[in-house]
Design a protein around this motif. Structure first.
Motif, PDB file in Angstrom:
ATOM      1  N   ALA A  35       0.842  -1.196   0.000  1.00 17.99           N
ATOM      2  CA  ALA A  35       0.000   0.000   0.000  1.00 17.99           C
ATOM      3  C   ALA A  35       0.874   1.240   0.000  1.00 17.99           C
ATOM      4  O   ALA A  35       2.030   1.217   0.457  1.00 17.99           O
ATOM      5  N   SER A  72       0.548   9.158  -9.338  1.00 21.05           N
ATOM      6  CA  SER A  72      -0.452   8.258  -9.917  1.00 21.05           C
ATOM      7  C   SER A  72      -0.140   6.821  -9.512  1.00 21.05           C
ATOM      8  O   SER A  72       1.001   6.475  -9.207  1.00 21.05           O
ATOM      9  N   TYR A  73      -1.186   6.002  -9.535  1.00 21.51           N
ATOM     10  CA  TYR A  73      -1.071   4.614  -9.098  1.00 21.51           C
ATOM     11  C   TYR A  73      -1.639   3.725 -10.212  1.00 21.51           C
ATOM     12  O   TYR A  73      -2.857   3.489 -10.276  1.00 21.51           O
ATOM     13  N   ALA A  76      -3.883   0.644  -9.041  1.00 21.20           N
ATOM     14  CA  ALA A  76      -4.623   0.822  -7.790  1.00 21.20           C
ATOM     15  C   ALA A  76      -5.874  -0.047  -7.764  1.00 21.20           C
ATOM     16  O   ALA A  76      -6.662  -0.067  -8.703  1.00 21.20           O
ATOM     17  N   GLU A  78      -7.745  -0.079  -4.693  1.00 19.50           N
ATOM     18  CA  GLU A  78      -8.616   0.529  -3.693  1.00 19.50           C
ATOM     19  C   GLU A  78      -7.985   1.824  -3.216  1.00 19.50           C
ATOM     20  O   GLU A  78      -6.775   1.892  -2.994  1.00 19.50           O
ATOM     21  N   THR A  79      -8.787   2.868  -3.064  1.00 16.72           N
ATOM     22  CA  THR A  79      -8.317   4.151  -2.560  1.00 16.72           C
ATOM     23  C   THR A  79      -9.157   4.550  -1.361  1.00 16.72           C
ATOM     24  O   THR A  79     -10.383   4.562  -1.437  1.00 16.72           O
ATOM     25  N   VAL A  86      -4.156   9.976   1.654  1.00 17.33           N
ATOM     26  CA  VAL A  86      -4.834   9.016   0.794  1.00 17.33           C
ATOM     27  C   VAL A  86      -4.074   7.694   0.869  1.00 17.33           C
ATOM     28  O   VAL A  86      -2.858   7.644   0.663  1.00 17.33           O
ATOM     29  N   THR A  87      -4.780   6.618   1.204  1.00 15.74           N
ATOM     30  CA  THR A  87      -4.185   5.287   1.217  1.00 15.74           C
ATOM     31  C   THR A  87      -4.632   4.538  -0.027  1.00 15.74           C
ATOM     32  O   THR A  87      -5.832   4.446  -0.309  1.00 15.74           O
ATOM     33  N   VAL A  88      -3.655   4.015  -0.770  1.00 18.72           N
ATOM     34  CA  VAL A  88      -3.944   3.323  -2.022  1.00 18.72           C
ATOM     35  C   VAL A  88      -3.405   1.903  -1.930  1.00 18.72           C
ATOM     36  O   VAL A  88      -2.210   1.699  -1.670  1.00 18.72           O
ATOM     37  N   LYS A  89      -4.291   0.929  -2.132  1.00 24.81           N
ATOM     38  CA  LYS A  89      -3.850  -0.458  -2.200  1.00 24.81           C
ATOM     39  C   LYS A  89      -3.360  -0.722  -3.618  1.00 24.81           C
ATOM     40  O   LYS A  89      -4.124  -0.714  -4.572  1.00 24.81           O
ATOM     41  N   GLY A  90      -2.070  -0.912  -3.758  1.00 21.25           N
ATOM     42  CA  GLY A  90      -1.474  -1.138  -5.069  1.00 21.25           C
ATOM     43  C   GLY A  90      -0.002  -1.436  -4.926  1.00 21.25           C
ATOM     44  O   GLY A  90       0.555  -1.366  -3.829  1.00 21.25           O
ATOM     45  N   ALA A  93       3.672   3.078  -7.829  1.00 22.14           N
ATOM     46  CA  ALA A  93       3.339   4.501  -7.744  1.00 22.14           C
ATOM     47  C   ALA A  93       4.299   5.266  -8.636  1.00 22.14           C
ATOM     48  O   ALA A  93       5.497   4.962  -8.685  1.00 22.14           O
TER      49      ALA A  93
END
Length: 535
Positions: A35, A72-73, A76, A78-79, A86-90, A93
């Motif tokens: 993440a 940018s992700y 991604a 899930e945000t 902002v937490t991004v599951k990915g 980045a």
């Protein structure tokens, strides 16, 4: 120690970017959860993975020397907005910038085994500024402070380069595994706060107990209390001393109980700063666990080859560990334990075949394994581990006199060692599931069955000295030093193994070697330099 400072130079561009990849790892390491967390200025996150260590966790934070244009992700899934961040599951980045031609971009990345917040704390404590040249100079100064613990005098620049490269390699592991506030992740998965010692990881002990740990006791006495306390806390958290510990995980990689001789060596050399009674408790309990073949060994007096894989290798390593426990028991006045473990340390004798004069697998009925080929080596699928009978016959570090007696005389013993160097440098074809990379150099080196790239036989040249022929020790050690180490891209005969290969070289080029950890005895070899000063 916990922060990296990067410098990138871009052309004029509106598409300059730094990409973070949390997916790909070394060996068979596989990301399990990743993440990113961002406030628009800084990028943080974590990577959980499985591989050599089943549950690795690394947290990080990154800062940049100029404003971020966009993050940018690409993948991604899930945000989740959280309190302005902002937490991004990915797993990827892309941090983008506008740059002018030749403009440097600096990036600081701090890591932590505990949390993103601790990574930020490490960043602020260790590298608050952005002076790249000063940071590089500080790194040089720190390394030179360690490297000048040994000063060699020689006019041979290649020898000097080889020596200090090797000395550098000996200091890569073990590595600190804690934050600036003392927090670390334990072997039980729990977070321990404000530890009163420096916690370490990367204990490749089967590789390092032979030469790297003994060398460390000479060069880094100030680190011994922390290493001892780390091992004892691992014992408390997982119920035994480390075998091959990485990132708070016990991998149980390799044979025997290599944490025992390493821990015993620290105790017996008189270092303080840790609880010696707890150390003995850890040594004894680790040696009595009925796992990894030890239950069979306690039942039969040895590990039967028909009931357990790599039986000879495991048992002979356990024999050394038992001897080490016995020595600490003796030091602490525990006579009954001393007698018990000393007797158990002689289990290696069961495997000696007086007819062939090799260590051979012995089954539960007391019969040697047949057919038998001392050149054969099936990686992790026979009675040995990364080796064959020519290698393991010498794996008696703690009782060389007893091994010589099995051969019948000094002459018969040294004649057998002579044979190791005189034989063709081949292993029976078709016996590998996969080539053991540490042994590839055998045919290149032309030293018979002496596979210096692999640990079990590295001490063997020094055994001549126990049988009255020290000149052969000196001859062959010098041959190995000069023929198998050089300053080219093929300068190492096999796997470095966390400093194990280099530590053998450092000790041998200085003219001494500790055949058996847990003693204060060094065998005199063949010093490579006119003068060497150890601080």
């Amino acid at each position: 120690k916990r922060v990296g400072l990067h410098k990138y130079t871009f052309p004029a561009s509106q598409e300059a970017a730094v990409v973070f990849d949390l997916e790909n790892g070394g060996c068979w390491d596989k990301a399990t959860e990743t993440a990113f967390v961002s406030d628009g200025l800084r990028l943080s996150g974590y990577r959980y993975s499985t591989g050599w260590a089943k549950d690795q966790r690394v947290y990080f934070t990154a800062e940049f020397s100029k404003p971020v244009k966009n993050i940018s992700y690409p993948d991604a899934s899930e945000t989740v907005p959280e309190e302005g961040d902002v937490t991004v599951k990915g797993r990827y980045a892309r941090v983008e910038f506008d740059t002018t031609d030749g403009e440097p971009l600096y990036m600081k990345v701090a890591i932590s085994p505990v949390s993103i917040e601790n990574a930020k704390l490490n960043m602020q404590a260790e590298l608050p500024g952005w002076d790249f040249e000063a940071t590089a100079a500080a790194a040089d100064k720190a390394w030179n402070a360690e490297l000048q613990k040994v000063r060699v005098e020689t006019s041979d620049e290649a020898a000097r380069r080889i020596f200090y490269t090797a000395l550098y390699h000996t200091m890569v592991a073990p590595s600190e595994f804690c934050d600036v506030n003392g927090d670390y992740r334990g072997a039980d998965g729990e977070i321990y706060r404000a530890a009163p010692f420096v916690n370490y990881t990367t204990f490749s002990l089967w590789d390092t107990y032979r030469a790297a740990q003994p060398l460390m006791t000479i060069l880094h006495p100030e680190k011994m209390p922390d290493i001892a306390n780390t091992m004892l806390h691992i014992y408390r958290q997982q119920g035994k001393l480390p075998v091959w510990h990485l990132m708070g995980n016990e991998t149980d990689c390799m044979v025997g109980n290599p944490g025992i001789p390493a821990m015993a060596d620290i105790v017996l050399k008189g270092y303080g700063g840790f609880d010696k009674e707890l150390a003995y408790e850890a040594l004894k309990k680790s040696a009595m666990l009925g796992e990894r073949g030890m239950d069979l060994r306690m039942k039969y007096g040895y590990i039967p080859c028909d009931l357990f894989n790599e039986a000879v290798a495991y048992d002979m390593e356990y024999a050394l560990a038992d001897w080490a426990v016995a020595q600490v028991a003796k030091e602490l006045g525990k006579t009954a334990d001393y007698d018990y473990f000393l007797e158990r340390s002689k289990s290696y004798r069961h495997f000696f075949d007086p007819q062939t004069r090799f260590m051979r697998g012995l089954d539960s009925k007391g019969r040697f394994r047949t057919p038998f080929n001392p050149f054969a080596s099936t990686h992790r699928e026979d009675d040995y581990c990364e080796g064959n009978a020519w290698h393991y016959t010498w794996s008696v570090f703690h009782d060389v006199e007893g091994l010589i007696n099995l051969f019948g005389s000094d002459q018969k013993f040294t004649t057998k060692i002579d044979s190791v160097f005189a034989l063709p440098p081949t292993i029976k074809p078709g016996t590998y599931r996969g080539v053991i990379h540490e042994m590839k150099e055998m045919e290149i080196a032309g030293m018979g069955q002496y596979a210096h790239g692999n640990q079990p036989i590295q001490h063997m040249p020094y055994l001549y000295s126990y049988a009255g022929q020290p000149w052969k020790t000196q001859y062959w050690v010098r041959q190995i030093v000069e023929r198998l180490y050089n300053s080219t891209e093929r300068g190492y005969p096999g796997d470095e193994d966390q400093g194990g290969m280099s530590s053998w070289y450092i000790l041998s080029s200085l003219g001494i070697y500790a055949v058996c950890p847990g003693t204060d005895e060094y065998v005199i070899g063949s010093p490579l330099f006119k003068k060497a000063t150890i601080t």
